[in-house]
Design an enzyme around this catalytic site. Structure first.
Site, PDB file in Angstrom:
ATOM      1  N   GLN A  88       0.769  -1.276   0.093  1.00 44.88           N
ATOM      2  CA  GLN A  88      -0.090  -0.040   0.121  1.00 44.88           C
ATOM      3  C   GLN A  88       0.934   1.031   0.039  1.00 44.88           C
ATOM      4  OE1 GLN A  88      -1.508   1.574   3.739  1.00 44.88           O
ATOM      5  NE2 GLN A  88      -3.472   1.290   2.988  1.00 44.88           N
ATOM      6  N   GLY A  89       0.527   2.181  -1.107  1.00 45.37           N
ATOM      7  CA  GLY A  89       1.474   3.387  -1.144  1.00 45.37           C
ATOM      8  C   GLY A  89       0.467   4.606  -0.744  1.00 45.37           C
ATOM      9  N   TYR A  90       0.486   4.671   0.572  1.00 47.10           N
ATOM     10  CA  TYR A  90      -0.376   5.896   1.167  1.00 47.10           C
ATOM     11  C   TYR A  90       0.539   6.810   1.839  1.00 47.10           C
ATOM     12  CZ  TYR A  90      -4.887   3.594   0.316  1.00 47.10           C
ATOM     13  OH  TYR A  90      -6.251   3.047  -0.480  1.00 47.10           O
ATOM     14  N   SER A  91       1.301   6.486   3.257  1.00 42.37           N
ATOM     15  CA  SER A  91       1.764   7.539   4.098  1.00 42.37           C
ATOM     16  C   SER A  91       3.145   7.865   3.277  1.00 42.37           C
ATOM     17  CB  SER A  91       2.143   6.637   4.965  1.00 42.37           C
ATOM     18  OG  SER A  91       1.045   6.112   6.003  1.00 42.37           O
ATOM     19  N   GLU A 119      -7.120 -12.700  23.354  1.00 41.15           N
ATOM     20  CA  GLU A 119      -7.390 -13.541  24.261  1.00 41.15           C
ATOM     21  C   GLU A 119      -6.230 -14.622  24.785  1.00 41.15           C
ATOM     22  OE1 GLU A 119      -9.053 -13.278  21.774  1.00 41.15           O
ATOM     23  OE2 GLU A 119     -11.239 -12.917  22.307  1.00 41.15           O
ATOM     24  N   SER A 123       4.802  -1.620   4.141  1.00 39.41           N
ATOM     25  CA  SER A 123       4.824  -2.976   4.385  1.00 39.41           C
ATOM     26  C   SER A 123       5.032  -3.788   3.152  1.00 39.41           C
ATOM     27  CB  SER A 123       3.947  -3.398   5.345  1.00 39.41           C
ATOM     28  OG  SER A 123       3.485  -2.556   6.303  1.00 39.41           O
TER      29      SER A 123
END
Length: 394
Positions: free
Chosen positions: A137-140, A255, A172
């Site tokens: 993902q190339g967002y930030s 959990e 990532s």
């Protein structure tokens, strides 16, 4: 509260179990990683020929990728969150290959189903569902993390190609990925939420440089990605030009960790007695268990609303914030109980719990940020969920 399944769903569970018994043997299961182990925690999934063949059979039966039409490689079944929950439970119990984990199946595929062209759906979705096409993902960007709309990576249309220049960060799996779905600024003169476009970029394209970012864990799961006159075919634009912000909105196991924390508190000695006997530790454990149970029952509540076709409203906004802060606080108490021994690296002989909690704590810091920082989530809950006035921003 009645958590029993109806007779219809009990019959469905029996069908799923028969399918698994027929198509996934105990020998197959024995070769797969423990679903509760560190490999599964890190997102590792079986991707060999046997696993792929099994997934294809499960898709054909309608057990996997139920939301994806068959013509794009999915199971194409009516929405039914209770059946989806049963399938996930039974596949986990049998250690059978489930849906692929990653940003491609979870983020890109729903986006393409809603906004992609027919050619894009046919080209990318089937391979993504089977793990044959890996995505990042190339967002930030530097200066555009929580305020993502401030991104500055530019894309200029020249003939039949977009020419991309800029930088992404905290990406990532960029080194292992085949493709990136990215937000780029294509209309620089428009307000920041406008003029953003959504592009699919082949990571093998000339002009792309990936630099790993070393984390405090010692690993380099995140990367910087630099674009220097990278040419992207115009056909790789998803949705309308300048409408990438709208398109991106389609995208965006505590959990056992708690059980491990309790075992740790029983085993480690603090001030001459087991840590679990310390009143401060006991008080914090009680608080965490209460939050854990609240999180669990909140999940049941959301599942019930989904089964009824009702919108969760504010309850849905709270879940991400509650879950990530809970995971962080569990890991934080573990670190406090371990004390100085938390400095021992994972795998060292004297590291409590093989150093697992040290790694979990460091990861929890990143999870608090991923998908929107805790403070941003609180603003969203306050403004969109509770209707409170927006912050005064200069």
């Amino acid at each position: 509260m009645n958590l029993e399944y109806s007779a219809e769903y009990k019959d469905f569970r029996a069908q799923v179990r028969r399918f698994l018994a027929e198509h996934w043997s105990r020998e197959d299961a024995a070769r797969q990683p423990d679903p509760d182990g560190m490999a599964a925690f890190a997102g590792a999934v079986p991707l060999d020929e046997r696993a792929t063949a099994f997934r294809l059979k499960a898709i054909e039966r309608g057990y996997l990728y139920r939301h994806v039409p068959r013509r794009y490689g999915g199971g194409e079944q009516p929405p039914d969150p209770l059946k989806a929950t049963i399938i996930a439970e039974e596949f986990r119990r049998a250690r059978a290959p489930y849906e692929m984990v990653g940003q491609g199946p979870s983020m890109l595929v729903p986006t393409l189903l809603e906004h992609g062209t027919e050619a894009q759906k046919q080209r990318f979705i089937p391979g993504t569902l089977l793990g044959k096409i890996r995505w990042c993902q190339g967002y930030s960007e530097p200066g555009a993390g929580s305020d993502l709309a401030a991104l500055r990576t530019r894309a200029v249309l020249e003939g039949d190609s977009w020419v991309v220049n800029g930088q992404k960060i905290w990406t990532s799996s960029a080194r292992e990925s085949d493709w990136m779905f990215a937000l780029v600024r294509s209309e620089p003169d428009k307000p920041k939420h406008d003029g953003v476009s959504y592009l699919l970029i082949d990571m093998k394209t000339s002009g792309i440089e990936v630099r790993p970012l070393r984390q405090m864990t010692g690993d380099a799961d995140f990367n910087e990605v630099f674009f220097d006159n990278v040419r992207v075919p115009a056909e790789n634009l998803v949705g309308q030009r300048g409408q990438g912000w709208l398109v991106s909105r389609s995208t965006l196991k505590h959990e056992r960790a708690f059980d491990g924390l309790v075992m740790l508190a029983r085993a480690l000695v603090v001030h001459g007695r087991p840590a679990i006997q310390d009143p401060v530790v006991r008080s914090r454990l009680a608080e965490l268990e209460a939050r854990l149970l609240a999180n669990e029952y909140q999940g049941y509540r959301l599942l019930t609303l989904s089964a009824r076709g009702e919108e969760p409203g504010l309850a849905g906004l709270v879940m991400k914030l509650a879950s990530t802060t809970l995971g962080h606080d569990i890991a934080k108490l573990a670190m406090d109980v371990i004390g100085d021994r938390a400095l021992l690296a994972p795998g060292e002989p004297n590291a409590p719990a093989m150093g697992m909690f040290g790694t979990a704590y460091m990861w929890s810091l990143g999870v608090l940020i991923a998908g929107g920082t805790a403070n941003i989530q609180r603003n969203i809950i306050a403004e969109r969920g509770l209707g409170l006035p927006r912050d005064t921003r200069k």
